[in-house]
Design an enzyme around this catalytic site. Structure first.
Site, short mmCIF file in Angstrom:
data_model
loop_
_atom_site.label_atom_id
_atom_site.label_comp_id
_atom_site.label_asym_id
_atom_site.label_seq_id
_atom_site.Cartn_x
_atom_site.Cartn_y
_atom_site.Cartn_z
N LYS A 219 0.83 -1.21 0.00
CA LYS A 219 0.00 0.00 0.00
C LYS A 219 0.87 1.26 0.00
CE LYS A 219 -4.08 -1.92 -0.09
NZ LYS A 219 -5.11 -2.02 0.91
N ARG B 269 -3.99 -10.02 4.85
CA ARG B 269 -4.22 -10.15 3.41
C ARG B 269 -2.97 -9.65 2.69
NH1 ARG B 269 -5.95 -7.07 -0.95
NH2 ARG B 269 -7.24 -8.19 -2.48
#
Length: 275
Positions: free
Chosen positions: A219, A253
């Site tokens: 991210k 995840r």
């Protein structure tokens, strides 16, 4: 969790490996968008330590191409049923915000629903989720597809997320969804500062009522401030994974399963020593 009739314990944290079927995902677009390459990647994810495979037919990165449910279903094809046949031990999560795609996935054998929209992009999602009796991953996100990446200003991000979770979990329970997993929505409409606060206050998210899924893999709130690429932040990511595990996160995840598996192993060893 009752995953399609299979009871799954979350006493030890689990890894959800990401399988993007997309040509345009931000770090692995186009790598696994045919059945054979997807099947091989699923095998690798499982071998490296993932217990859940999260299949994503649509990219939700900023400026991604928008797909209809029919597009998602066509792109997914027989990948779900093939993975279930080849690797019956695998749990399959379907990453979609369409109830029609969920119906398709349910018939193909999925074990859980991963909806980044919190039921906000499809009015019938909660109803269908309740009918399937599958575990539902509830993510915090802005209220529309068009605004999901708009940086919102929150007075207190933890308080905002908990208000949202409280409202949405009640709606899901009313629709008959019994197993709910909470995802605070890293990478969706939040500032770097808010996301670092979410990391430090993970233990307060969701009031400890439901299992927490954390998705920080590759991210931008991690790599952009460091001036690195999405693929160059593994060490930093694992340190953050350890922080959220220590605060009760139950599912990670990730793209990089081997590294996450090592982090979970180290976390479990530390926990055992304390006991």
């Amino acid at each position: 969790m009752n995953c399609n009739g299979r009871l799954v314990e979350l006493t030890k944290p689990k890894i959800m490996g990401i399988l993007n079927l997309t040509p345009d995902s931000f770090s692995d677009g186009g790598k696994f968008n045919n059945e054979e390459s997807a099947l091989k990647h699923a095998e690798k994810l499982l071998k490296d330590g993932a217990e859940i495979i999260d299949i994503g037919p649509q990219s939700t990165r900023p400026d991604a191409g928008f797909l209809s449910s029919n597009d998602e279903i066509e792109r997914t094809g027989k990948i779900i049923s093939r993975i279930k046949k080849e690797f019956p031990e695998a749990l399959i999560s379907l990453d979609t915000f369409y109830s029609e795609t969920v119906k398709f996935g349910f018939n193909e054998g999925i074990d859980m629903i991963n909806d980044i929209s919190g039921g906000q992009f499809d009015d019938t999602m909660f109803k269908i989720a309740g009918e399937t009796k599958l575990p539902y991953i509830l993510m915090h996100v802005n209220p529309s597809y068009e605004t999901m990446h708009h940086k919102a200003k929150f007075e207190d991000i933890t308080l905002e997320i908990n208000r949202y979770f409280s409202k949405k979990t009640n709606e899901l329970l009313e629709k008959g969804v019994k197993d709910i997993i909470l995802d605070p929505g890293f990478g969706f409409g939040k500032t770097v500062e808010d996301q670092m606060k979410m990391i430090s206050e993970t233990q307060y998210l969701g009031f400890g009522k439901f299992p927490l899924l954390i998705g920080i893999s590759r991210k931008s709130f991690i790599y952009k401030p460091l001036g690195k690429s999405p693929l160059g932040i593994n060490e930093e990511t694992q340190k953050l994974h350890m922080k959220v595990l220590e605060q009760g996160a139950k599912i990670l995840r990730v793209h990089d399963v081997t590294e996450a598996a090592l982090t979970i192993r180290q976390f479990c060893e530390k926990t055992e020593k304390r006991l």
